[in-house]
Scaffold this active site. Structure first.
Site, PDB file in Angstrom:
ATOM      1  N   GLU A  96       0.839  -1.199   0.000  1.00 10.98           N
ATOM      2  CA  GLU A  96       0.000   0.000   0.000  1.00 10.98           C
ATOM      3  C   GLU A  96       0.865   1.236   0.000  1.00 10.98           C
ATOM      4  O   GLU A  96       1.956   1.243   0.564  1.00 10.98           O
ATOM      5  CB  GLU A  96      -0.820   0.062   1.291  1.00 10.98           C
ATOM      6  CG  GLU A  96      -1.923  -0.923   1.358  1.00 10.98           C
ATOM      7  CD  GLU A  96      -2.606  -0.881   2.711  1.00 10.98           C
ATOM      8  OE1 GLU A  96      -2.808   0.212   3.264  1.00 10.98           O
ATOM      9  OE2 GLU A  96      -2.934  -1.965   3.211  1.00 10.98           O
ATOM     10  N   CYS A 109       3.370   8.530   1.280  1.00  9.78           N
ATOM     11  CA  CYS A 109       3.741   7.600   2.352  1.00  9.78           C
ATOM     12  C   CYS A 109       3.955   6.232   1.709  1.00  9.78           C
ATOM     13  O   CYS A 109       3.065   5.710   1.038  1.00  9.78           O
ATOM     14  CB  CYS A 109       2.604   7.556   3.374  1.00  9.78           C
ATOM     15  SG  CYS A 109       2.872   6.352   4.682  1.00  9.78           S
ATOM     16  N   CYS A 116       4.992  -6.986   8.334  1.00  7.76           N
ATOM     17  CA  CYS A 116       5.942  -6.411   9.294  1.00  7.76           C
ATOM     18  C   CYS A 116       6.147  -7.391  10.428  1.00  7.76           C
ATOM     19  O   CYS A 116       5.215  -8.075  10.852  1.00  7.76           O
ATOM     20  CB  CYS A 116       5.389  -5.088   9.834  1.00  7.76           C
ATOM     21  SG  CYS A 116       6.543  -4.237  10.936  1.00  7.76           S
ATOM     22  N   CYS A 120       3.541  -4.522  16.625  1.00 10.23           N
ATOM     23  CA  CYS A 120       2.928  -3.478  17.462  1.00 10.23           C
ATOM     24  C   CYS A 120       1.421  -3.761  17.579  1.00 10.23           C
ATOM     25  O   CYS A 120       0.765  -4.048  16.569  1.00 10.23           O
ATOM     26  CB  CYS A 120       3.165  -2.095  16.858  1.00 10.23           C
ATOM     27  SG  CYS A 120       4.923  -1.733  16.658  1.00 10.23           S
ATOM     28  N   CYS A 123      -1.352  -2.019  15.259  1.00 11.31           N
ATOM     29  CA  CYS A 123      -1.058  -1.796  13.842  1.00 11.31           C
ATOM     30  C   CYS A 123      -1.524  -2.960  12.969  1.00 11.31           C
ATOM     31  O   CYS A 123      -1.271  -4.125  13.285  1.00 11.31           O
ATOM     32  CB  CYS A 123       0.451  -1.582  13.678  1.00 11.31           C
ATOM     33  SG  CYS A 123       0.942  -1.273  11.973  1.00 11.31           S
ATOM     34  N   CYS A 339      -1.873   2.450   8.058  1.00 11.48           N
ATOM     35  CA  CYS A 339      -1.057   1.431   7.379  1.00 11.48           C
ATOM     36  C   CYS A 339      -1.630   0.037   7.464  1.00 11.48           C
ATOM     37  O   CYS A 339      -2.068  -0.400   8.495  1.00 11.48           O
ATOM     38  CB  CYS A 339       0.338   1.285   7.929  1.00 11.48           C
ATOM     39  SG  CYS A 339       0.971   2.318   9.123  1.00 11.48           S
TER      40      CYS A 339
HETATM   41  N1  SAH Z   1       7.706   0.450  11.341  1.00 10.39           N
HETATM   42  C1  SAH Z   1       7.831   1.875  11.271  1.00 10.39           C
HETATM   43  C2  SAH Z   1       7.039   2.507  10.146  1.00 10.39           C
HETATM   44  C3  SAH Z   1       5.636   2.045   9.935  1.00 10.39           C
HETATM   45  S1  SAH Z   1       4.443   2.598  11.105  1.00 10.39           S
HETATM   46  C4  SAH Z   1       7.490   2.496  12.608  1.00 10.39           C
HETATM   47  O1  SAH Z   1       7.169   1.760  13.534  1.00 10.39           O
HETATM   48  O2  SAH Z   1       7.609   3.701  12.745  1.00 10.39           O
HETATM   49  C5  SAH Z   1       4.318   4.316  10.823  1.00 10.39           C
HETATM   50  C6  SAH Z   1       3.544   5.043  11.906  1.00 10.39           C
HETATM   51  O3  SAH Z   1       2.149   4.735  11.829  1.00 10.39           O
HETATM   52  C7  SAH Z   1       4.022   4.618  13.270  1.00 10.39           C
HETATM   53  O4  SAH Z   1       4.283   5.694  14.122  1.00 10.39           O
HETATM   54  C8  SAH Z   1       2.874   3.799  13.740  1.00 10.39           C
HETATM   55  O5  SAH Z   1       2.854   3.799  15.079  1.00 10.39           O
HETATM   56  C9  SAH Z   1       1.664   4.467  13.100  1.00 10.39           C
HETATM   57  N2  SAH Z   1       0.463   3.617  13.103  1.00 10.39           N
HETATM   58  C10 SAH Z   1       0.375   2.322  12.792  1.00 10.39           C
HETATM   59  N3  SAH Z   1      -0.869   1.847  12.972  1.00 10.39           N
HETATM   60  C11 SAH Z   1      -1.613   2.886  13.393  1.00 10.39           C
HETATM   61  C12 SAH Z   1      -2.987   3.048  13.765  1.00 10.39           C
HETATM   62  N4  SAH Z   1      -3.855   2.031  13.720  1.00 10.39           N
HETATM   63  N5  SAH Z   1      -3.385   4.275  14.166  1.00 10.39           N
HETATM   64  C13 SAH Z   1      -2.512   5.313  14.204  1.00 10.39           C
HETATM   65  N6  SAH Z   1      -1.217   5.220  13.872  1.00 10.39           N
HETATM   66  C14 SAH Z   1      -0.762   4.017  13.487  1.00 10.39           C
END
Ligand code: SAH
Length: 356
Positions: A96, A109, A116, A120, A123, A339
């Site tokens: 994406e 972006c 991944c 987290c 996510c 994402c």
């Molecule tokens: N792996 C990297 C880049 C991808 S995530 C990282 O961890 O930074 C990019 C950003 O999107 C991160 O700050 C992540 O915390 C945020 N993100 C992911 N899922 C999200 C969600 N459901 N709501 C808000 N932010 C989110």
């Protein structure tokens, strides 16, 4: 008759690689710059549009390279003109990428991995783990595809590596891609307009610093202490906040770029004023910027953003500590722009029996 060789992605080659190829074909090395200008600056969709490239060289390009490998399988446009593409890669995997418009800013972006491994809890990207790294060309194609959605007067002004995947786990492919975006004869985007967001891998942060370009670094912190961060960001258990902050401090010392700390606000989990106080204590002596991101709901996860009142309290407490902070606006909310959400739908869709 010779067997047809599989075509190479042209965007996997850097400037030197393409110059070498041109010379091997008996052409001048500067043809590489012409070709790259067509691809990155003039938005061509086909080799035949490269008018100042000799026809014979164009024919050789067609024989050996593809300009685009991934196919766009979904294109969504939100009411705020945020656009999102779901692309299918040659091995059937999906990625994406997103285009965001804000005043004169045009931010793209992009993703760096299929899935991944970081896990987290909030996510969508990591719900099914990581499949593979993206190649340099697969990373660049996202920018090229999104660039071609812009009007003739619009230009990409910023690139954020905040899509699917952990960028610092794929530096080998990412760095040449970023350098091409930065290269004058290619996209020509200033290093300061390119941001790499990481879960916080200290070795990767140091490798990025050693690369010597002042790309922006964003560290996804999400918690002000290890006990809470281990729960939200599982890889933290083998890293720890101290090591991350030390690497980020080194990044600032080496590049002079102020580090951004991202913090997804999760209702009832990391959104208390006490968390803001702890975060303030960690960052007030650092040249840091905090980017608070309200949780963007993801279908299978039961997590939500705090109330507006609670988020205000959090912001105020950080400001009291002297920390520079912004609360991010949601973009593309009506097209699942967080994402990994589209890719996830695609996967879920793929395993559901089709209606008969
Ligand atoms: N792996 C990297 C880049 C991808 S995530 C990282 O961890 O930074 C990019 C950003 O999107 C991160 O700050 C992540 O915390 C945020 N993100 C992911 N899922 C999200 C969600 N459901 N709501 C808000 N932010 C989110």
């Amino acid at each position: 008759m010779s067997a047809t060789l599989p075509l190479t992605r042209l965007t996997d080659l850097d400037r030197a690689g393409l110059s070498d190829w041109c010379v091997e074909q008996g052409a001048d090395a500067y043809r590489a710059d012409q070709i790259r200008r067509w691809i990155f600056g003039k938005r061509v969709g086909h080799f035949d549009e490269m008018h100042d490239v000799p026809v014979a060289l164009r024919a050789k390009l067609k024989d050996q390279f593809m300009l685009f490998d991934a196919q766009v399988v979904r294109h969504q446009v939100a009411s705020d003109r945020t656009e999102k593409l779901l692309c299918e890669l040659s091995d059937g995997e999906h990625l994406e990428c997103v285009l965001m418009r804000e005043t004169s800013r045009r931010t793209v972006c992009i993703s760096t991995q299929v899935g991944c491994a970081m896990g987290c809890v909030f996510c969508a990207s990591g719900l099914n783990g990581v499949k593979r790294n993206l190649a340099t060309g697969e990373i660049l194609e996202q920018v090229l595809r999104l660039d071609r959605l812009l009007g003739p007067e619009e230009r990409i002004t910023n690139v954020v590596v905040m899509g699917i995947g952990e960028p610092l786990a794929n530096l080998k492919a990412l760095l040449p891609a970023l350098d091409t975006l930065n290269e004058k004869g290619a996209l020509g985007l200033g290093a300061r307009r390119i941001t790499v967001s990481t879960v916080g891998l200290p070795d990767g942060i140091r490798a990025l610093a050693a690369h010597g370009k002042p790309y922006n670094l964003a560290v996804s912190l999400h918690a002000p202490n290890d006990e809470l961060r281990n729960r939200i960001v599982p890889v933290n258990a083998r890293i720890g906040l101290d090591a991350i902050l030390a690497a980020a401090d080194d990044y600032f010392d080496k590049t002079g770029r102020r580090v951004t700390y991202e913090y997804v606000l999760l209702r009832g989990i990391n959104d208390e004023v006490e968390h803001a106080r702890q975060l303030g204590a960690l960052l007030s002596d650092r040249n840091a910027h905090v980017n608070l991101i309200p949780m963007n709901p993801v279908e299978p996860l039961h997590l939500d953003a705090p109330s507006v009142v609670q988020m205000r309290k959090f912001v105020n407490r950080l400001e009291q500590a002297g920390v520079n902070v912004t609360l991010r606006k949601r973009k593309g909310a009506d097209i699942d722009a967080a994402c990994g959400q589209l890719r996830l739908q695609e996967q879920v869709g793929a395993i559901q029996p089709s209606p008969t």
